[in-house]
Scaffold this motif. Structure first.
Motif, PDB file in Angstrom:
ATOM      1  N   VAL A   1       0.810  -1.112   0.114  1.00 28.38           N
ATOM      2  CA  VAL A   1      -0.086   0.109   0.083  1.00 28.38           C
ATOM      3  C   VAL A   1       0.803   1.123  -0.146  1.00 28.38           C
ATOM      4  O   VAL A   1       1.547   1.604   0.846  1.00 28.38           O
ATOM      5  N   PRO A   2       0.754   2.120  -1.073  1.00 33.66           N
ATOM      6  CA  PRO A   2       1.698   3.161  -1.150  1.00 33.66           C
ATOM      7  C   PRO A   2       1.350   4.281   0.080  1.00 33.66           C
ATOM      8  O   PRO A   2       0.428   4.798   0.330  1.00 33.66           O
TER       9      PRO A   2
ATOM     10  N   SER B   1      -4.356   7.074  -8.735  1.00 35.78           N
ATOM     11  CA  SER B   1      -3.328   6.763  -9.681  1.00 35.78           C
ATOM     12  C   SER B   1      -1.967   6.823  -9.009  1.00 35.78           C
ATOM     13  O   SER B   1      -1.760   7.445  -8.039  1.00 35.78           O
ATOM     14  N   MET B   2      -1.197   5.787  -9.457  1.00 35.54           N
ATOM     15  CA  MET B   2       0.282   5.911  -8.794  1.00 35.54           C
ATOM     16  C   MET B   2       1.163   6.344 -10.280  1.00 35.54           C
ATOM     17  O   MET B   2       2.312   6.047 -10.345  1.00 35.54           O
TER      18      MET B   2
ATOM     19  N   CYS C   1       2.159   7.341  -4.069  1.00 34.92           N
ATOM     20  CA  CYS C   1       3.404   6.664  -4.589  1.00 34.92           C
ATOM     21  C   CYS C   1       3.952   5.749  -3.404  1.00 34.92           C
ATOM     22  O   CYS C   1       3.581   5.876  -1.951  1.00 34.92           O
ATOM     23  N   TRP C   2       4.963   5.121  -3.702  1.00 34.04           N
ATOM     24  CA  TRP C   2       5.683   4.057  -2.755  1.00 34.04           C
ATOM     25  C   TRP C   2       7.063   4.695  -2.458  1.00 34.04           C
ATOM     26  O   TRP C   2       7.743   5.155  -3.070  1.00 34.04           O
ATOM     27  N   ILE C   3       7.101   4.793  -1.058  1.00 34.84           N
ATOM     28  CA  ILE C   3       8.086   5.404  -0.591  1.00 34.84           C
ATOM     29  C   ILE C   3       9.528   4.376  -0.146  1.00 34.84           C
ATOM     30  O   ILE C   3      10.647   4.545   0.008  1.00 34.84           O
ATOM     31  N   GLY C   4       9.249   2.915  -0.441  1.00 35.70           N
ATOM     32  CA  GLY C   4       9.990   1.831  -0.378  1.00 35.70           C
ATOM     33  C   GLY C   4       9.805   1.153   1.290  1.00 35.70           C
ATOM     34  O   GLY C   4       9.510   1.927   2.149  1.00 35.70           O
TER      35      GLY C   4
END
Length: 520
Positions: free
Chosen positions: A182-183, A206-207, A215-218
């Motif tokens: 999950v972003p 949207s990503m 967005c994904w931070i890692g």
């Protein structure tokens, strides 16, 4: 079949065919009703709802003699079709990693080789990777429809013009990531991915870079962390088999046929078509090197909607058979100069779609595209670049990854089919803006030709004949290049030194064979 009148015939049908739900005779079966909501495996049927019980499949067709003279006809048809067989292929993969009876673990060797090993419960070192089937697996279906105009022409010719289309729904797609990350990030004013402010809910609209709401931070958490393992480890990757794919096909088909008369017959067929789908790779054998095996965004599968890998917009096929006039001689000269005929097949076809890819998970989504995949994600498309400029003209030059392209390098050649400079690496945490299969590979052109001679042999009876044939395949020796299977998946990866290079061909070079056939 119902003949409504002397000029109108109707074809009406109804088919009903269903499946019983599969089950393991020893009870070693389970399912996750919804992996997206943290549910744990439930002992029971792999598929819990039998949608095939509603598989009523109507058929309708008609044929209309427009003027009643048998020379002009309009035909049409519609059918609702169901796929009840291919689900077996997905069930075969589910049994390898099905909790609580088994799981699998991904092992990396030498930093590159990836192995997926099945492990059997209970075990203290049980793997966290699963293969699961959708508990409410929808029934794949296809609506087919067509309308055809046929007209008899002078010279023993006939013209056919048709529209044909189909709509596929609930198609068995590729292995969806059933436990996505999950972003936890949002884009800032500079377009960078930063941690989401405390208390702000996740917006999964949207990503994709430039239009992203998240967005994904890692290291983002997965949806389903509740594994129930004795070790307390959370579930990792879940290969989730479901039926949420769609396909759309429309075509204009024309055909001109001349029946044999005065020694000549031919057929010319041209089709303009468009096939669009979401990613569909039900089995491993369905995966192609031209695109990612799994959807790049588990939350929005429509992100991968695009031309099908088998889409070819233009197809023209022409075949001809011509018996040359016999020589007006008798005896030996007549036998040598008579009985000759020629035949040929010409094929022209536009190229198949492909995607310029990245071989790493730059978005940090955690979606693994399978061992050896060179198409993990799609990059950003450079603003202002038209699609035609990517595979034609010359490159402005750039360096991207390990690839350096000199300014003025010709495009659309085997040395560099597409321009890597038309793409750029998106910022970490985002999916790229390039659409799936927006580019087309090389066109295909091929000519096959035959010259033959029939010599009557009366001593073998009325049918006695000696046939000589010289057959030439790809007689023009035309090289049809393609992105091939022989290690050429890397040619689609922008971050490799062979990006855009074509080394494989779609058909062999010129081949000639001779034959003698004795008929009696």
């Amino acid at each position: 079949d119902y003949r409504a009148s002397s000029r109108l015939t109707l074809n009406l049908g109804l088919r009903y065919e269903f499946n019983t739900l599969p089950h393991d005779v020893h009870g070693y079966q389970s399912s996750i009703i919804s992996p997206y909501f943290g549910s744990t495996p439930v002992i029971g049927p792999v598929i819990g709802i039998n949608h095939s019980l509603r598989n009523f499949s109507p058929r309708f067709g008609f044929a209309w003699d427009v003027f009643g003279d048998g020379k002009t006809a309009i035909r049409g048809g519609f059918a609702l079709l169901y796929d009840i067989s291919n689900i077996g292929g997905t069930l075969g993969t589910v049994g390898l990693s099905q909790p609580p009876f088994s799981s699998s673990s991904t092992v990396h060797l030498n930093g590159s080789t990836v192995l997926t090993l099945p492990l059997v419960f209970p075990a203290s070192a049980a793997g966290t990777t699963l293969n699961m089937e959708d508990y409410s697996f929808n029934q794949p279906s296809l609506k087919q429809f067509n309308l055809t105009f046929e007209r008899q022409l002078p010279g023993r010719m006939a013209l056919t013009v048709s529209y044909a289309g189909s709509l596929g729904q609930h198609l068995i797609d590729s292995s969806l990531e059933g436990n996505p990350r999950v972003p936890q990030g949002v884009p800032d004013a500079n377009g960078n991915c930063v941690a989401r402010p405390a208390g702000q809910s996740v917006n999964l609209t949207s990503m994709v870079d430039g239009s992203a709401t998240a967005c994904w931070i890692g290291g983002d958490p997965r949806v389903n962390n509740n594994s129930g393992l004795p070790s307390g480890q959370p579930w990792g990757h879940i290969a989730y088999r479901t039926a949420n794919g769609n396909s759309y096909y429309n075509s204009l088909q024309t055909m001109l046929v001349k029946q044999l008369s005065k020694g000549l017959q031919f057929q010319s067929s041209y089709t303009w078509s468009k096939a669009i789908d979401t990613l569909q790779n039900e089995l491993g054998s369905d995966n192609t090197f031209t695109e990612a095996p799994s959807p790049t965004d588990a939350f929005n599968t429509r992100t991968d909607r695009g031309p099908s890998v088998f889409n070819s917009s233009h197809n023209w096929h022409f075949n001809l058979l011509y018996h040359l006039p016999n020589a007006p001689y008798s005896g030996f000269a007549g036998k040598i100069l008579s009985g000759w005929w020629v035949a040929g097949i010409e094929t022209l076809q536009s190229g198949y779609p492909f995607t310029a890819c990245l071989s790493d998970n730059r978005s940090n989504s955690g979606i693994i595209q399978g061992a050896g995949s060179s198409c993990a994600e799609r990059p950003d498309l450079v603003p202002g670049r038209s699609l035609s400029s990517i595979t034609s003209g010359t490159s402005p030059g750039c360096t991207i990854g390990d690839e350096t392209v000199a300014p003025g390098t010709p495009l659309g050649t085997p040395n560099l089919w597409f321009d890597p400079c038309a793409f750029t690496l998106q910022k970490p945490g985002f999916l790229g803006t390039e659409g799936r299969n927006i580019l087309n590979g090389p066109k295909f052109a091929n000519t096959d030709f035959t010259i033959a001679k029939d010599t009557k042999l009366g001593f073998l009876g009325e049918a006695g004949n000696l046939e000589f044939r010289a057959e030439m395949f790809n007689v023009m020796n035309h090289a049809n290049f393609q992105f091939g299977n022989n290690g050429q998946g890397a040619a689609l990866a922008l971050d490799t030194s062979s990006a855009g290079v074509l080394l494989d061909t779609a058909n062999p070079g010129r081949q000639i064979q001779f034959a003698l056939k004795l008929l009696f």
